[in-house]
Design an enzyme around this catalytic site. Structure first.
Site, PDB file in Angstrom:
ATOM      1  N   ASP A 307       1.427  -0.540  -2.257  1.00  0.00           N
ATOM      2  CA  ASP A 307       0.353  -1.071  -3.106  1.00  0.00           C
ATOM      3  C   ASP A 307      -0.611  -1.960  -2.335  1.00  0.00           C
ATOM      4  OD1 ASP A 307       1.579   0.211  -5.183  1.00  0.00           O
ATOM      5  OD2 ASP A 307       2.521  -1.578  -6.011  1.00  0.00           O
ATOM      6  N   ARG A 352       1.284  -1.660  -9.256  1.00  0.00           N
ATOM      7  CA  ARG A 352       1.876  -2.433 -10.346  1.00  0.00           C
ATOM      8  C   ARG A 352       1.014  -3.642 -10.695  1.00  0.00           C
ATOM      9  NH1 ARG A 352       7.195  -1.717 -11.539  1.00  0.00           N
ATOM     10  NH2 ARG A 352       7.343  -3.897 -12.155  1.00  0.00           N
ATOM     11  N   MET A 464       5.528  11.837  -5.218  1.00  0.00           N
ATOM     12  CA  MET A 464       5.090  12.744  -4.160  1.00  0.00           C
ATOM     13  C   MET A 464       4.405  11.963  -3.045  1.00  0.00           C
ATOM     14  SD  MET A 464       3.592  15.871  -6.445  1.00  0.00           S
ATOM     15  CE  MET A 464       3.067  16.770  -5.004  1.00  0.00           C
TER      16      MET A 464
END
Length: 574
Positions: A307, A352, A464
């Site tokens: 992230d 997130r 993926m």
């Protein structure tokens, strides 16, 4: 156990179980053995893992015997457990090493083994005899080399915060034949993990001649719950071509005492920890316990988060690969949407708490009509809402593509009220699937309220993307990170993370890495570029963006966080 007593001596009163006051003497000898001698002739010796910091006045002393065999001259450890009369003075937490200089210069330095272990021997760096590096002029890093955190400054402003520059030193604090290193990977998967493992092993082996490297199987709990894996260049030769991590990973399982006991038992003296902010917090605690015990063990971290939400550093490894792979999902969504009347392609990407992947994938794609991230609140219904914008785009173009980060819009999910208190093993909040939720809301709105037929295709490529090998750019970056962290550990630095700051490899103290979370700044130029690319509403009125913030204050804030780069090369930091 016999040992030569050094002149250092300390007299401490002892309250025994028979309530009679007795005394004992503590000595710290040249062999790093703490000797405790009682007046009643009882005598035992304890390795220096008890720490010279424990040479204080104590109200009580108790002893327990640990019969686990140790490597080295001691066959068993007799551990002294001491309760300090003044816990506030106990060095339980690392104090920042701050060095100041003229012009507002501030160096946030990293700990060194010599900070708490006196008279450590040093050795010539083996690289000086390595034919691969002997041709490199000025290869060794100067002791005073530092890297500024902020490169855009005012002419009269202070020089600001700096970090120690990474790289090999002329003197090292480990004899290569005595190094016993270990590598552990924790948390979720990320492209490049195997590349980092490979380059740490190869760097230790080829640059410094280190032959003993262990892989800890299964994250932190693998220190005491699973077998280790022997690592050498032959074992790791082609692992960079595979996704995931050959060492396995897990969340949680952090028992500091058990982990450090295992490090001690195995004779490990270099610990390389690869993981995100939670993992680096664990690494900081492990370092503190090792420092408290006075062990000659270097603890070094490599930040890992797909992230890109770790502060200070320019970016984390695997991020470029994630953005590149996200293009495939966005392209598929665009093809699906463009091939049918009122087609909507909805892609959920990772993020997130930080929307960097969604933002950069959107900017790279140019096929996205709307990008939703956690940092930018949005609303669904009403003027200027998401539904109104979707209807407008469908009428104009006949199709649209929406990219949403997994943490966006969580406050809009009515079901999330109960889930907000649920966490995974790493302490992260369990989020609702915003992609499925918003897909259904869009379908319901246009079918029930607008009576407008739409065709929505939802794509979630999360796992993926996480599982693929790193691309060429990340492979190079992983190599630089791994070699830099090896140089730092061999030079005796500990309690640090290796990271890229303004394009230079640096050593950053743990507390800077874990102090906050990096995020997209929606008042920054990069987010403005995205809005101009997608033509989406900002969902943020001018009043909200400038409330309680004057122009000068906002400008200074952007400068402080490094957001003034016109070329977009710097990633926004919150």
């Amino acid at each position: 156990m016999d040992s030569v007593i050094a002149p250092l001596c300390l007299f401490i009163p002892l309250n025994c179980n028979n309530n009679k006051k007795k005394s004992y003497y503590c000595y710290y000898n040249s062999n790093h053995i703490l000797n405790i001698s009682f007046k009643n002739k009882i005598r035992c010796s304890v390795p220096s893992s008890a720490g010279i910091f424990n040479l204080k006045k104590f109200t009580a002393v108790s002893f327990r015997y640990d019969h686990r065999h140790r490597r080295g001259s001691s066959s068993c450890l007799r551990r002294a457990v001491m309760d300090s009369s003044n816990s506030a003075s106990s060095p339980d937490m690392q104090k920042p090493k701050i060095v100041t200089g003229p012009g507002g210069y501030v160096l946030e330095d990293v700990p060194h083994l010599s900070d708490y272990i006196p008279d450590l021997p040093t050795y010539p760096n083996p690289l000086q005899d390595n034919p691969a590096y002997s041709v490199v002029k000025q290869y060794f890093v100067h002791v005073d080399d530092t890297v500024p955190q902020k490169i855009v400054v005012h002419k009269d402003g202070p020089r600001g915060v700096h970090f120690r520059r990474a790289g090999p030193r002329q003197r090292v604090y480990f004899d290569s034949d005595e190094v016993h290193a270990c590598i552990v990977t924790c948390g979720g998967l990320c492209p490049g993990l195997n590349t980092v493992i490979r380059e740490i092993v190869c760097g230790l082996y080829h640059m410094y001649g280190v032959k003993k490297v262990l892989g800890i199987d299964g994250g932190y709990k693998g220190f005491y719950a699973k077998n280790t894996v022997h690592l050498d260049p032959k074992v790791v030769n082609d692992i960079h071509k595979r996704g995931g991590t050959i060492l396995g990973t897990s969340r949680g399982g952090h028992d500091t005492s058990k982990i450090v006991d295992s490090i001690q038992d195995r004779g490990i003296n270099q610990v390389y920890i690869i993981g995100g902010d939670g993992t680096q917090r664990g690494a900081a605690v492990i370092f503190e316990e090792i420092r408290r015990r006075g062990l000659k063990v270097s603890v070094a971290g490599i930040p890992k988060t797909i992230d890109n939400d770790i502060p200070v550093i320019d970016k984390s490894f695997g991020f470029d690969t994630a953005v590149e792979e996200a293009q495939r999902a966005i392209n598929a969504a665009h093809v699906e949407a463009d091939s049918i009347e009122n087609g909507i392609g909805l892609v959920k990407l990772m993020g997130r708490y930080s929307g960097f992947i969604a933002m950069y994938a959107t900017l790279a794609s140019r096929d996205v009509d709307c990008c939703l991230i956690p940092e930018s609140p949005f609303y669904l219904e009403g003027p200027g809402g998401l539904f109104e914008y979707i209807e407008k785009r469908l009428k104009e173009n006949g199709h649209m593509v929406i990219v949403i980060a997994e943490g966006a819009g969580q406050e809009l999910l009515s079901e999330s009220i109960q889930s907000m208190t649920l966490k995974d093993a790493s302490g992260n909040k369990l989020l609702q699937d915003v992609g499925l939720w918003i897909s259904q809301r869009i379908k319901d709105y246009f079918s029930k309220q607008r009576k407008m037929p739409i065709n929505l295709k939802y794509i979630d490529p999360t796992y993926m993307i996480r599982a693929i090998p790193s691309n060429a750019s990340d492979n190079v970056y992983c190599t630089l990170l791994a070699q830099s962290v090896v140089h730092g550990a061999m030079a005796g630095y500990t309690g640090f993370t290796s990271g890229l700051v303004n394009g230079r490899q640096t050593y950053i103290p743990f507390y800077r890495i874990i102090e906050k979370r990096n995020g997209v700044v929606i008042t920054d130029r990069m987010w403005a570029r995205l809005l101009s690319s997608t033509n989406q509403p900002s969902f943020l009125c001018l009043k909200d963006s400038t409330e309680d913030t004057g122009d000068e204050e906002q400008s200074n804030q952007l400068l402080e966080n490094g957001h003034c780069g016109e070329d977009g090369s710097l990633i926004s930091k919150r």
